[in-house]
Design a protein around this motif. Structure first.
Motif, short mmCIF file in Angstrom:
data_model
loop_
_atom_site.label_atom_id
_atom_site.label_comp_id
_atom_site.label_asym_id
_atom_site.label_seq_id
_atom_site.Cartn_x
_atom_site.Cartn_y
_atom_site.Cartn_z
N TYR A 230 0.85 -1.21 0.00
CA TYR A 230 0.00 0.00 0.00
C TYR A 230 0.88 1.25 0.00
O TYR A 230 2.03 1.20 0.44
N PRO A 231 0.32 2.36 -0.48
CA PRO A 231 1.08 3.62 -0.47
C PRO A 231 1.12 4.24 0.93
O PRO A 231 0.63 5.35 1.16
N THR A 232 1.67 3.49 1.88
CA THR A 232 1.82 3.96 3.27
C THR A 232 3.30 3.88 3.64
O THR A 232 4.09 3.31 2.87
N ALA A 233 3.65 4.36 4.83
CA ALA A 233 5.06 4.44 5.21
C ALA A 233 5.76 3.09 5.10
O ALA A 233 6.85 2.99 4.54
N ASP A 234 5.16 2.02 5.64
CA ASP A 234 5.82 0.71 5.55
C ASP A 234 5.09 -0.25 4.60
O ASP A 234 5.41 -1.44 4.56
N GLY A 235 4.10 0.26 3.87
CA GLY A 235 3.41 -0.56 2.87
C GLY A 235 2.20 -1.31 3.42
O GLY A 235 1.42 -1.88 2.65
N THR A 236 2.03 -1.35 4.76
CA THR A 236 0.87 -2.05 5.31
C THR A 236 -0.23 -1.05 5.69
O THR A 236 0.03 0.16 5.82
N GLY A 237 -1.45 -1.55 5.83
CA GLY A 237 -2.60 -0.69 6.04
C GLY A 237 -2.53 0.09 7.34
O GLY A 237 -2.07 -0.43 8.37
N GLU A 238 -2.97 1.34 7.31
CA GLU A 238 -2.95 2.19 8.50
C GLU A 238 -4.38 2.42 9.01
O GLU A 238 -5.28 2.74 8.23
N ARG A 239 -4.56 2.26 10.33
CA ARG A 239 -5.87 2.44 10.95
C ARG A 239 -5.74 3.27 12.22
O ARG A 239 -4.68 3.30 12.85
N ASP A 240 -6.88 3.85 12.60
CA ASP A 240 -6.95 4.68 13.80
C ASP A 240 -7.48 3.81 14.95
O ASP A 240 -8.68 3.76 15.20
N TYR A 241 -6.57 3.11 15.62
CA TYR A 241 -6.98 2.25 16.74
C TYR A 241 -7.29 3.12 17.94
O TYR A 241 -6.53 4.04 18.27
N ILE A 242 -8.42 2.81 18.59
CA ILE A 242 -8.83 3.58 19.76
C ILE A 242 -9.16 2.64 20.90
O ILE A 242 -9.84 1.62 20.70
N HIS A 243 -8.65 2.97 22.08
CA HIS A 243 -8.88 2.11 23.25
C HIS A 243 -10.37 2.10 23.60
O HIS A 243 -11.00 3.17 23.66
N VAL A 244 -10.91 0.92 23.84
CA VAL A 244 -12.34 0.79 24.12
C VAL A 244 -12.76 1.57 25.37
O VAL A 244 -13.90 2.03 25.47
N GLU A 245 -11.83 1.80 26.29
CA GLU A 245 -12.18 2.59 27.48
C GLU A 245 -12.28 4.08 27.13
O GLU A 245 -13.09 4.80 27.72
N ASP A 246 -11.48 4.55 26.17
CA ASP A 246 -11.66 5.92 25.69
C ASP A 246 -13.00 6.04 24.97
O ASP A 246 -13.72 7.03 25.12
N LEU A 247 -13.30 5.02 24.17
CA LEU A 247 -14.59 5.01 23.46
C LEU A 247 -15.74 5.07 24.46
O LEU A 247 -16.72 5.81 24.26
#
Ligand code: NAD
Ligand code: WQD
Length: 348
Positions: A230-247
């Protein structure tokens, strides 16, 4: 610690036995709200309820039925008073939704309609809905902003979220007494710091964090990284992981803000604003576990985007909420839950 809410409410938590719902139940109780859970247990284990009672020190009333049953739903509102509803109840497996679209549309849309109709009949107008970053589809630029108007999703699961956002918007348009928060979650991960509640997927996990946890605990041989071109820094997919307690605290903030909302319906991204690659999450998880984990690189997975992350400004400015937990916190807490409960919740 969760600050006490200004005005305590009696909240019906639909889908409150599930992964995000169970963490939110604890945050609501900690803020001083009263909670009643309704859940079909289609994707939850009854053992979660005892864990919630143990952690909160409070009895938790639970109604077990399917919210697509409009009569049962109405009967609950006839029997009990609620100030607000938080609606987590839905099916969420993307691949299964492609194979069984009618099941997904029926379950997710009908359960929402049952709730909205019962609420209207009993004059309950505060509604917080579990939407998803999937509504931004393939064309929205990252970071995603709530004012992007062209909502679409690549799969039936995501389309149920687009449709439900539309339904809630139309319902509120004819009666401005409604106060509806559409919370668009990014990628929820992590678990309660106690290690007593967490995500317990049935079958082979589709999502990265539960798959990684099961590799670490020895239930899966190795992680397959779905593409590294993928056209990302290391080629793998980037996601916005959020801690379930913050959610979870994001839901308390949204609930407290409903009456002050500038419009009857408002969408809020619940994310951190930062993308993390598959390999970066793997490395963080290895730090939490204290050893290397086996992986191979496979082809891209159908329907995956290169990168998805939030512009979290609106939730910060309007709800006074922001995510505070780091990727290392998320991995440490996921691992605590997984290592203390290697096969998830005990069967009843
Ligand atoms: P989950 O499956 O753990 O929780 C959903 C709960 O709803 C389950 O306990 C299930 O038994 C219940 N349920 C489903 N259909 C029902 C019905 N018809 N009647 C009564 N109960 C029913 O899922 P979760 O991860 O906690 O997600 C909660 C909500 O957030 C869902 O609506 C999901 O689509 C949404 N969401 C989840 C994610 C994610 O990655 N986990 C991301 C964005 C949005
Ligand atoms: C994250 C990254 C994968 C598994 C899904 C739904 C979305 C939302 C949350 C509810 C991607 C990669 C994954 C694996 C991998 N749900 N990956 N190997 O796809 O961002 O979002 O869950 O609304 O609608 O689509 O999350 O955890 O599946 O994937 O390499 O075994 O990890 O390719 O880059 P996704 P995910």
């Amino acid at each position: 610690p969760v600050p006490a809410s200004l005005s305590a409410m009696r909240v019906l938590v639909a889908g409150g036995a599930g992964y995000i719902g169970s963490h939110t139940v604890l945050a609501l109780l900690a803020a001083g709200h009263d909670v009643v859970v309704v859940d079909s247990f289609a994707n939850a284990k009854p053992a979660v309820v005892g864990r919630l009672e143990e952690l909160s020190g409070l009895p938790i009333p639970v109604h077990r039925f399917d919210l697509t049953d409009a009569e049962r739903t109405d009967a609950l509102f006839e029997a009990e008073h609620f100030d607000a509803v938080i609606h987590f109840a839905g099916l969420k497996a993307v691949g299964e939704s492609v194979a069984k679209p009618a099941l997904y549309y029926r379950n997710n849309v009908d359960s929402t309609l049952s709730l909205v109709e019962a609420m209207a009949r009993h004059d309950v107008r505060r509604f917080v809905f579990s939407s998803s970053a999937t509504v931004y589809g393939e064309k929205a630029p990252v970071p995603y902003r709530e004012d992007w108007e062209y909502l679409e999703s690549t799969n039936p699961y995501g389309q149920t979220k687009v449709m439900i956002e539309r339904i809630l918007t139309d319902v509120a348009a004819v009666n401005p007494a409604w106060r509806v928060a559409l919370l668009r979650y990014f990628n929820p991960v992590g678990a309660h710091a106690s290690g007593r509640i967490g995500e317990d997927p049935s079958g082979i996990p589709n999502n990265l964090m539960p798959f990684l946890s099961q590799v670490a605990v020895g239930r899966r041989e190795r992680l397959t990284v779905h593409g590294d071109d993928y056209p990302t820094a290391d080629g793998t997919g980037e996601r916005d992981y959020i801690h379930v307690e913050d959610l979870a605290t994001g839901h308390v903030a949204a609930l407290d803000h409903l009456d002050a909302m500038s419009t009857p319906v408002r969408a809020f991204n619940l994310g951190t604003g930062t993308g993390t690659s598959v390999l970066a999450l793997l490395r963080a998880f290895e730090r939490a576990v204290g050893r290397e984990l086996p992986y191979t690189v496979g082809p891209r997975r159908d329907g995956d985007l290169p990168a998805s992350y939030a512009d979290p400004t609106r939730a910060h400015v309007e709800l006074g909420w922001r995510a505070t937990r780091t990727i290392d916190d998320m991995c440490a807490d996921s691992w605590r839950w997984q290592s203390q409960n290697p096969t998830g919740y005990p069967e009843a």
